[in-house]
Design a protein around this motif. Structure first.
Motif, PDB file in Angstrom:
ATOM      1  N   LEU A  78     -33.963  -2.646  -3.064  1.00 39.15           N
ATOM      2  CA  LEU A  78     -34.895  -2.392  -4.160  1.00 39.15           C
ATOM      3  C   LEU A  78     -36.326  -2.637  -3.706  1.00 39.15           C
ATOM      4  O   LEU A  78     -37.228  -1.827  -3.950  1.00 39.15           O
ATOM      5  CB  LEU A  78     -34.552  -3.275  -5.365  1.00 39.15           C
ATOM      6  CG  LEU A  78     -35.465  -3.160  -6.576  1.00 39.15           C
ATOM      7  CD1 LEU A  78     -35.483  -1.738  -7.123  1.00 39.15           C
ATOM      8  CD2 LEU A  78     -35.017  -4.147  -7.664  1.00 39.15           C
ATOM      9  N   ARG A  79     -36.550  -3.742  -3.027  1.00 40.64           N
ATOM     10  CA  ARG A  79     -37.887  -4.054  -2.507  1.00 40.64           C
ATOM     11  C   ARG A  79     -38.390  -2.944  -1.595  1.00 40.64           C
ATOM     12  O   ARG A  79     -39.513  -2.468  -1.726  1.00 40.64           O
ATOM     13  CB  ARG A  79     -37.874  -5.375  -1.752  1.00 40.64           C
ATOM     14  CG  ARG A  79     -39.262  -5.760  -1.219  1.00 40.64           C
ATOM     15  CD  ARG A  79     -39.238  -6.673  -0.032  1.00 40.64           C
ATOM     16  NE  ARG A  79     -38.563  -6.040   1.094  1.00 40.64           N
ATOM     17  CZ  ARG A  79     -38.131  -6.720   2.150  1.00 40.64           C
ATOM     18  NH1 ARG A  79     -38.277  -8.029   2.215  1.00 40.64           N
ATOM     19  NH2 ARG A  79     -37.547  -6.102   3.145  1.00 40.64           N
ATOM     20  N   ASP A  80     -37.539  -2.509  -0.673  1.00 35.74           N
ATOM     21  CA  ASP A  80     -37.944  -1.483   0.282  1.00 35.74           C
ATOM     22  C   ASP A  80     -38.230  -0.150  -0.406  1.00 35.74           C
ATOM     23  O   ASP A  80     -39.182   0.546  -0.053  1.00 35.74           O
ATOM     24  CB  ASP A  80     -36.877  -1.320   1.367  1.00 35.74           C
ATOM     25  CG  ASP A  80     -36.755  -2.548   2.257  1.00 35.74           C
ATOM     26  OD1 ASP A  80     -37.667  -3.411   2.241  1.00 35.74           O
ATOM     27  OD2 ASP A  80     -35.736  -2.665   2.963  1.00 35.74           O
ATOM     28  N   LEU A  81     -37.426   0.196  -1.403  1.00 36.97           N
ATOM     29  CA  LEU A  81     -37.664   1.439  -2.147  1.00 36.97           C
ATOM     30  C   LEU A  81     -38.975   1.364  -2.928  1.00 36.97           C
ATOM     31  O   LEU A  81     -39.756   2.322  -2.953  1.00 36.97           O
ATOM     32  CB  LEU A  81     -36.492   1.726  -3.095  1.00 36.97           C
ATOM     33  CG  LEU A  81     -35.186   2.153  -2.422  1.00 36.97           C
ATOM     34  CD1 LEU A  81     -34.037   2.140  -3.431  1.00 36.97           C
ATOM     35  CD2 LEU A  81     -35.342   3.532  -1.790  1.00 36.97           C
ATOM     36  N   LEU A  82     -39.237   0.227  -3.560  1.00 33.47           N
ATOM     37  CA  LEU A  82     -40.493   0.071  -4.298  1.00 33.47           C
ATOM     38  C   LEU A  82     -41.692   0.134  -3.353  1.00 33.47           C
ATOM     39  O   LEU A  82     -42.715   0.738  -3.668  1.00 33.47           O
ATOM     40  CB  LEU A  82     -40.482  -1.239  -5.089  1.00 33.47           C
ATOM     41  CG  LEU A  82     -39.515  -1.275  -6.269  1.00 33.47           C
ATOM     42  CD1 LEU A  82     -39.403  -2.691  -6.832  1.00 33.47           C
ATOM     43  CD2 LEU A  82     -39.914  -0.285  -7.347  1.00 33.47           C
ATOM     44  N   ARG A  83     -41.573  -0.487  -2.197  1.00 31.99           N
ATOM     45  CA  ARG A  83     -42.659  -0.426  -1.210  1.00 31.99           C
ATOM     46  C   ARG A  83     -42.915   1.026  -0.773  1.00 31.99           C
ATOM     47  O   ARG A  83     -44.060   1.445  -0.647  1.00 31.99           O
ATOM     48  CB  ARG A  83     -42.336  -1.274   0.023  1.00 31.99           C
ATOM     49  CG  ARG A  83     -42.524  -2.748  -0.203  1.00 31.99           C
ATOM     50  CD  ARG A  83     -42.223  -3.519   1.064  1.00 31.99           C
ATOM     51  NE  ARG A  83     -42.508  -4.931   0.895  1.00 31.99           N
ATOM     52  CZ  ARG A  83     -42.198  -5.846   1.792  1.00 31.99           C
ATOM     53  NH1 ARG A  83     -41.578  -5.517   2.919  1.00 31.99           N
ATOM     54  NH2 ARG A  83     -42.480  -7.104   1.566  1.00 31.99           N
ATOM     55  N   ARG A  84     -41.833   1.783  -0.544  1.00 31.29           N
ATOM     56  CA  ARG A  84     -41.989   3.194  -0.174  1.00 31.29           C
ATOM     57  C   ARG A  84     -42.668   3.976  -1.280  1.00 31.29           C
ATOM     58  O   ARG A  84     -43.530   4.823  -1.010  1.00 31.29           O
ATOM     59  CB  ARG A  84     -40.627   3.819   0.138  1.00 31.29           C
ATOM     60  CG  ARG A  84     -40.175   3.575   1.548  1.00 31.29           C
ATOM     61  CD  ARG A  84     -38.851   4.193   1.897  1.00 31.29           C
ATOM     62  NE  ARG A  84     -38.673   5.567   1.478  1.00 31.29           N
ATOM     63  CZ  ARG A  84     -37.473   6.140   1.361  1.00 31.29           C
ATOM     64  NH1 ARG A  84     -36.382   5.465   1.609  1.00 31.29           N
ATOM     65  NH2 ARG A  84     -37.380   7.382   1.003  1.00 31.29           N
ATOM     66  N   MET A  85     -42.288   3.720  -2.530  1.00 31.40           N
ATOM     67  CA  MET A  85     -42.912   4.434  -3.646  1.00 31.40           C
ATOM     68  C   MET A  85     -44.401   4.121  -3.712  1.00 31.40           C
ATOM     69  O   MET A  85     -45.228   5.007  -3.943  1.00 31.40           O
ATOM     70  CB  MET A  85     -42.245   4.048  -4.959  1.00 31.40           C
ATOM     71  CG  MET A  85     -40.894   4.664  -5.185  1.00 31.40           C
ATOM     72  SD  MET A  85     -40.209   4.184  -6.774  1.00 31.40           S
ATOM     73  CE  MET A  85     -41.301   5.070  -7.890  1.00 31.40           C
ATOM     74  N   LEU A  86     -44.758   2.851  -3.535  1.00 29.42           N
ATOM     75  CA  LEU A  86     -46.155   2.446  -3.644  1.00 29.42           C
ATOM     76  C   LEU A  86     -46.990   2.938  -2.456  1.00 29.42           C
ATOM     77  O   LEU A  86     -48.191   3.158  -2.600  1.00 29.42           O
ATOM     78  CB  LEU A  86     -46.261   0.936  -3.772  1.00 29.42           C
ATOM     79  CG  LEU A  86     -45.734   0.378  -5.100  1.00 29.42           C
ATOM     80  CD1 LEU A  86     -45.687  -1.142  -5.060  1.00 29.42           C
ATOM     81  CD2 LEU A  86     -46.587   0.871  -6.261  1.00 29.42           C
ATOM     82  N   ALA A  87     -46.358   3.105  -1.313  1.00 27.64           N
ATOM     83  CA  ALA A  87     -47.069   3.568  -0.125  1.00 27.64           C
ATOM     84  C   ALA A  87     -47.306   5.073  -0.153  1.00 27.64           C
ATOM     85  O   ALA A  87     -48.202   5.582   0.542  1.00 27.64           O
ATOM     86  CB  ALA A  87     -46.293   3.199   1.141  1.00 27.64           C
ATOM     87  N   ALA A  88     -46.542   5.783  -0.963  1.00 26.38           N
ATOM     88  CA  ALA A  88     -46.656   7.263  -0.991  1.00 26.38           C
ATOM     89  C   ALA A  88     -47.965   7.689  -1.614  1.00 26.38           C
ATOM     90  O   ALA A  88     -48.530   7.061  -2.450  1.00 26.38           O
ATOM     91  CB  ALA A  88     -45.492   7.860  -1.784  1.00 26.38           C
TER      92      ALA A  88
END
Length: 145
Positions: free
Chosen positions: A135-145
């Motif tokens: 979940l953390r990694d997915l949220l980080r990817r979303m925020l980095a996009a």
């Protein structure tokens, strides 16, 4: 399955995810407001204090991160400073710039606020370490996009 049907389903899925994210954000803010109230703080004061617990920041940067006007930030910092939770200090890199920084008491209150967030902790406790990392990694990817 034709391409338009697949695209439609993807859009429905995306909209469901967006709605769920909105629900999570709304519940998080409601919990944050409740926790802030226990310390006689507004939600905006609590969010600003939390931000300053990570690092001292100039007013302009605080306004940018909180998505509000610098004049609003000044008022919030004034109220937190009057309570001994925040202090203003000169920036070592540019003494003309004033930084807002959490005091020791402000750091304690910010930590207690984060630890007191029921919504943030209860659902996450039901997830495994692997699920929380994912979940953390997915949220980080979303925020980095």
């Amino acid at each position: 399955m034709s391409t338009p049907e697949k695209a439609c389903r993807s859009d429905e899925l995306s909209m469901e995810v967006v709605d769920l994210i909105g629900d999570v954000v709304a519940r998080f803010y409601a919990d944050y407001e409740e926790a802030a109230g226990e310390y006689r703080l507004t939600g905006a004061q609590a969010r600003l204090l939390n931000l300053l617990s990570l690092e001292p920041l100039p007013m302009r940067k605080i306004a940018h991160r909180l998505k509000c006007e610098p004049s609003n930030v000044t008022g919030i910092v004034d109220r937190l400073e009057a309570r001994g939770l925040v202090e203003r200090r000169p920036d070592r890199a540019d003494r003309r710039v004033k930084l807002a920084a959490a005091t020791e008491e402000g750091l304690r209150v910010a930590r207690d606020l984060r630890e007191g967030l029921r919504f943030a902790h209860a659902p996450l406790a039901g997830l495994s370490d692997e699920e929380r990392l994912s979940l953390r990694d997915l949220l980080r990817r979303m925020l980095a996009a």
